[in-house]
Design a protein around this motif. Structure first.
Motif, PDB file in Angstrom:
ATOM      1  N   VAL A  66     -11.642 -53.953 -34.927  1.00  7.23           N
ATOM      2  CA  VAL A  66     -11.791 -54.716 -33.683  1.00  7.23           C
ATOM      3  C   VAL A  66     -10.459 -54.780 -32.936  1.00  7.23           C
ATOM      4  CG1 VAL A  66     -12.228 -57.017 -32.744  1.00  7.23           C
ATOM      5  CG2 VAL A  66     -13.772 -56.056 -34.453  1.00  7.23           C
ATOM      6  N   CYS A  67      -9.388 -55.076 -33.640  1.00  7.52           N
ATOM      7  CA  CYS A  67      -8.069 -55.152 -32.991  1.00  7.52           C
ATOM      8  C   CYS A  67      -7.654 -53.806 -32.408  1.00  7.52           C
ATOM      9  CB  CYS A  67      -7.017 -55.637 -33.983  1.00  7.52           C
ATOM     10  SG  CYS A  67      -7.170 -57.367 -34.444  1.00  7.52           S
ATOM     11  N   ALA A  68      -7.919 -52.724 -33.148  1.00  7.04           N
ATOM     12  CA  ALA A  68      -7.522 -51.387 -32.688  1.00  7.04           C
ATOM     13  C   ALA A  68      -8.232 -51.003 -31.397  1.00  7.04           C
ATOM     14  CB  ALA A  68      -7.822 -50.349 -33.770  1.00  7.04           C
ATOM     15  N   GLY A  69      -9.466 -51.461 -31.208  1.00  2.13           N
ATOM     16  CA  GLY A  69     -10.172 -51.176 -29.966  1.00  2.13           C
ATOM     17  C   GLY A  69      -9.881 -52.172 -28.862  1.00  2.13           C
ATOM     18  N   ALA A  70      -9.699 -53.450 -29.234  1.00  2.30           N
ATOM     19  CA  ALA A  70      -9.514 -54.510 -28.237  1.00  2.30           C
ATOM     20  C   ALA A  70      -8.150 -54.442 -27.551  1.00  2.30           C
ATOM     21  CB  ALA A  70      -9.700 -55.875 -28.895  1.00  2.30           C
ATOM     22  N   VAL A  71      -7.099 -54.133 -28.307  1.00  5.31           N
ATOM     23  CA  VAL A  71      -5.750 -54.110 -27.713  1.00  5.31           C
ATOM     24  C   VAL A  71      -5.637 -53.063 -26.612  1.00  5.31           C
ATOM     25  CG1 VAL A  71      -3.313 -53.650 -28.181  1.00  5.31           C
ATOM     26  CG2 VAL A  71      -4.624 -55.131 -29.718  1.00  5.31           C
ATOM     27  N   PRO A  72      -6.003 -51.799 -26.839  1.00  5.59           N
ATOM     28  CA  PRO A  72      -5.921 -50.840 -25.730  1.00  5.59           C
ATOM     29  C   PRO A  72      -6.888 -51.168 -24.588  1.00  5.59           C
ATOM     30  CG  PRO A  72      -6.958 -49.827 -27.650  1.00  5.59           C
ATOM     31  CD  PRO A  72      -6.382 -51.126 -28.100  1.00  5.59           C
ATOM     32  N   PHE A  73      -8.051 -51.745 -24.893  1.00  2.00           N
ATOM     33  CA  PHE A  73      -8.984 -52.142 -23.831  1.00  2.00           C
ATOM     34  C   PHE A  73      -8.323 -53.162 -22.901  1.00  2.00           C
ATOM     35  CE2 PHE A  73     -12.191 -54.913 -22.013  1.00  2.00           C
ATOM     36  CZ  PHE A  73     -13.122 -54.010 -21.515  1.00  2.00           C
ATOM     37  N   TRP A  77      -7.154 -52.605 -18.998  1.00  2.00           N
ATOM     38  CA  TRP A  77      -7.667 -53.528 -17.968  1.00  2.00           C
ATOM     39  C   TRP A  77      -6.507 -54.119 -17.166  1.00  2.00           C
ATOM     40  CZ3 TRP A  77      -6.692 -58.776 -17.380  1.00  2.00           C
ATOM     41  CH2 TRP A  77      -7.436 -59.417 -16.388  1.00  2.00           C
ATOM     42  N   LEU A  78      -5.452 -54.514 -17.871  1.00  2.00           N
ATOM     43  CA  LEU A  78      -4.280 -55.090 -17.201  1.00  2.00           C
ATOM     44  C   LEU A  78      -3.623 -54.074 -16.283  1.00  2.00           C
ATOM     45  CD1 LEU A  78      -2.621 -57.718 -17.128  1.00  2.00           C
ATOM     46  CD2 LEU A  78      -1.170 -56.748 -18.922  1.00  2.00           C
ATOM     47  N   LEU A 166     -13.209 -40.274 -27.839  1.00  2.00           N
ATOM     48  CA  LEU A 166     -12.545 -40.431 -26.540  1.00  2.00           C
ATOM     49  C   LEU A 166     -13.522 -40.164 -25.401  1.00  2.00           C
ATOM     50  CD1 LEU A 166      -9.052 -38.737 -27.135  1.00  2.00           C
ATOM     51  CD2 LEU A 166      -9.460 -41.130 -26.531  1.00  2.00           C
ATOM     52  N   VAL A 167     -14.304 -39.114 -25.533  1.00  2.00           N
ATOM     53  CA  VAL A 167     -15.273 -38.778 -24.490  1.00  2.00           C
ATOM     54  C   VAL A 167     -16.359 -39.853 -24.397  1.00  2.00           C
ATOM     55  CG1 VAL A 167     -17.058 -37.115 -23.812  1.00  2.00           C
ATOM     56  CG2 VAL A 167     -14.824 -36.297 -24.582  1.00  2.00           C
ATOM     57  N   LEU A 168     -16.756 -40.417 -25.537  1.00  2.00           N
ATOM     58  CA  LEU A 168     -17.795 -41.456 -25.538  1.00  2.00           C
ATOM     59  C   LEU A 168     -17.315 -42.754 -24.904  1.00  2.00           C
ATOM     60  CD1 LEU A 168     -19.614 -41.277 -29.005  1.00  2.00           C
ATOM     61  CD2 LEU A 168     -20.531 -40.715 -26.755  1.00  2.00           C
ATOM     62  N   GLY A 169     -16.084 -43.170 -25.225  1.00  2.00           N
ATOM     63  CA  GLY A 169     -15.657 -44.499 -24.793  1.00  2.00           C
ATOM     64  C   GLY A 169     -14.210 -44.636 -24.389  1.00  2.00           C
ATOM     65  N   GLY A 170     -13.545 -43.540 -24.036  1.00  2.00           N
ATOM     66  CA  GLY A 170     -12.160 -43.623 -23.598  1.00  2.00           C
ATOM     67  C   GLY A 170     -11.212 -43.985 -24.728  1.00  2.00           C
ATOM     68  N   ALA A 171      -9.974 -44.343 -24.363  1.00  2.00           N
ATOM     69  CA  ALA A 171      -8.946 -44.635 -25.357  1.00  2.00           C
ATOM     70  C   ALA A 171      -9.285 -45.797 -26.292  1.00  2.00           C
ATOM     71  CB  ALA A 171      -7.614 -44.895 -24.652  1.00  2.00           C
ATOM     72  N   PRO A 172      -9.942 -46.879 -25.810  1.00  2.77           N
ATOM     73  CA  PRO A 172     -10.273 -47.958 -26.762  1.00  2.77           C
ATOM     74  C   PRO A 172     -11.140 -47.479 -27.924  1.00  2.77           C
ATOM     75  CG  PRO A 172     -10.446 -48.775 -24.516  1.00  2.77           C
ATOM     76  CD  PRO A 172     -10.234 -47.291 -24.412  1.00  2.77           C
ATOM     77  N   LEU A 173     -12.171 -46.686 -27.637  1.00  4.31           N
ATOM     78  CA  LEU A 173     -13.021 -46.181 -28.717  1.00  4.31           C
ATOM     79  C   LEU A 173     -12.274 -45.139 -29.541  1.00  4.31           C
ATOM     80  CD1 LEU A 173     -15.822 -46.641 -29.869  1.00  4.31           C
ATOM     81  CD2 LEU A 173     -16.652 -44.720 -28.497  1.00  4.31           C
ATOM     82  N   GLY A 174     -11.374 -44.401 -28.898  1.00  5.62           N
ATOM     83  CA  GLY A 174     -10.549 -43.443 -29.630  1.00  5.62           C
ATOM     84  C   GLY A 174      -9.663 -44.127 -30.650  1.00  5.62           C
ATOM     85  N   PHE A 175      -9.042 -45.253 -30.270  1.00  5.65           N
ATOM     86  CA  PHE A 175      -8.194 -45.986 -31.212  1.00  5.65           C
ATOM     87  C   PHE A 175      -9.028 -46.697 -32.278  1.00  5.65           C
ATOM     88  CE2 PHE A 175      -4.518 -45.774 -28.229  1.00  5.65           C
ATOM     89  CZ  PHE A 175      -3.608 -45.279 -29.144  1.00  5.65           C
TER      90      PHE A 175
END
Length: 320
Positions: A66-73, A77-78, A166-175
């Motif tokens: 969760v942290c690995a996806g939430a931090v880049p998300f 966004w910022l 990455l293709v499915l969900g960008g960098a957050p899903l990649g991380f």
């Protein structure tokens, strides 16, 4: 969505040019430190029983993923609130750090160069940097097989699977995927002290790699055919040996590679001083040779480019 697709192409290009420069901060290192920190805490909190350690491993997986996806998300966004171009730049760097095409080639070629120099101890050390097995007992053929197997397996884990997510969900899903894969690499062993705490991370890594591993195997087979390799034998060995591994995914690409190259991979290996009996993959049509290492690297590069184009092309066809 279009911006994320552009970021993937930019990140892929940066990876081909720069790889993973030594000394440059890398998020996967932070993920690894987080895993070790959580492991120490959760081992103290949960009972030192089989069920307790399995539960601790499950909570460790959940927090880390969760942290690995939430931090880049949140960071993306910022950046997007400030300017779209800043978000594109940030996501491009993230995509670069998720991929491992050039670094996989560079590290395996260190093994090849050490073998060419005639220094067997240096070769063992170089291959120990990219494999999880003990390397002290390996002869030259064993070193070559270990390097080839690693490139073949990581063509999926380090290239095609990250591209897929990455293709499915960008960098957050990649991380998110990189965290799943890193937890398996660090905890997914069947020997003490990881056989319980690493159980859930290992099983979930198998789940998330199930589709990418098979797609990568088929792409590698196509890349081999386009390169003039023995695609017929690659397909034969893939169908026969793709499950000759404790993991349901690792032998998918290894079997294709062994068949395309006409060599035999896998077999018994030592891990943490314990001998693990493993099935062999492929037929020994010829003995392994040093040139197999740069050859499998070229095969991996072609597979990576095909994965990038096809994954992005399919998404563009259905969503744009």
């Amino acid at each position: 969505m279009k911006q994320s697709m552009l970021a993937i192409f930019i990140g892929f290009g940066i990876d081909l040019l720069a790889g993973d420069p030594h000394g440059f901060p890398h998020p996967v290192i932070a993920i690894g430190k987080m895993i070790r920190w959580l492991e120490k805490i959760l081992r103290r909190i949960f009972p030192k029983t089989r069920r307790g350690e399995i539960a601790g491993g499950g909570l460790l997986w959940l927090i880390t993923a969760v942290c690995a996806g939430a931090v880049p998300f949140f960071l993306l966004w910022l950046c997007g609130q400030i300017h779209p171009w800043l978000r594109l730049a940030a996501e491009s760097v993230m995509c670069w750090q998720i991929l491992a095409v050039k670094s996989l080639r560079d590290e395996s070629m260190k093994v090849y160069n050490a073998l060419e120099s005639g220094d067997l101890e240096k070769s063992r050390y170089a291959v120990s940097m990219i494999v999880g097995r003990d390397t002290q007992r390996l002869d030259e053929a064993g070193i070559i097989r270990a390097a080839v197997e690693t490139v073949a397996e990581n063509a999926s884990d380090g290239v095609a699977a990250p591209l897929f997510f990455l293709v499915l969900g960008g960098a957050p899903l990649g991380f998110f995927y990189k965290a799943v894969n890193t937890m398996d690499s660090m905890l997914g062993y069947t020997d003490p002290p990881y056989q319980n705490i690493g159980r859930i991370p290992a099983r979930l890594d198998d789940l998330f790699n199930w589709i990418p591993a098979r797609l990568c195997a088929l792409l590698m087979l196509a890349a081999g055919a386009l390169s003039g390799m023995d695609a017929k034998n690659g397909w034969r060995i893939f169908r026969r040996d793709r499950y000759c591994h404790a993991s349901p995914n690792s032998a998918q690409t290894e079997s294709v590679c062994a068949g395309l190259m006409g060599i035999q991979l896998a077999g018994d290996a030592w891990y943490h001083g314990i001998l693990h009996r493993k099935k062999k993959i492929g037929d020994p049509i010829r003995p392994v040779k040093r040139q197999d290492i740069p050859d499998v690297c070229r095969l991996m590069y072609k597979t990576a480019v095909m994965a990038l184009v096809i994954f992005c092309g399919v998404k563009a066809l259905f969503f744009f």
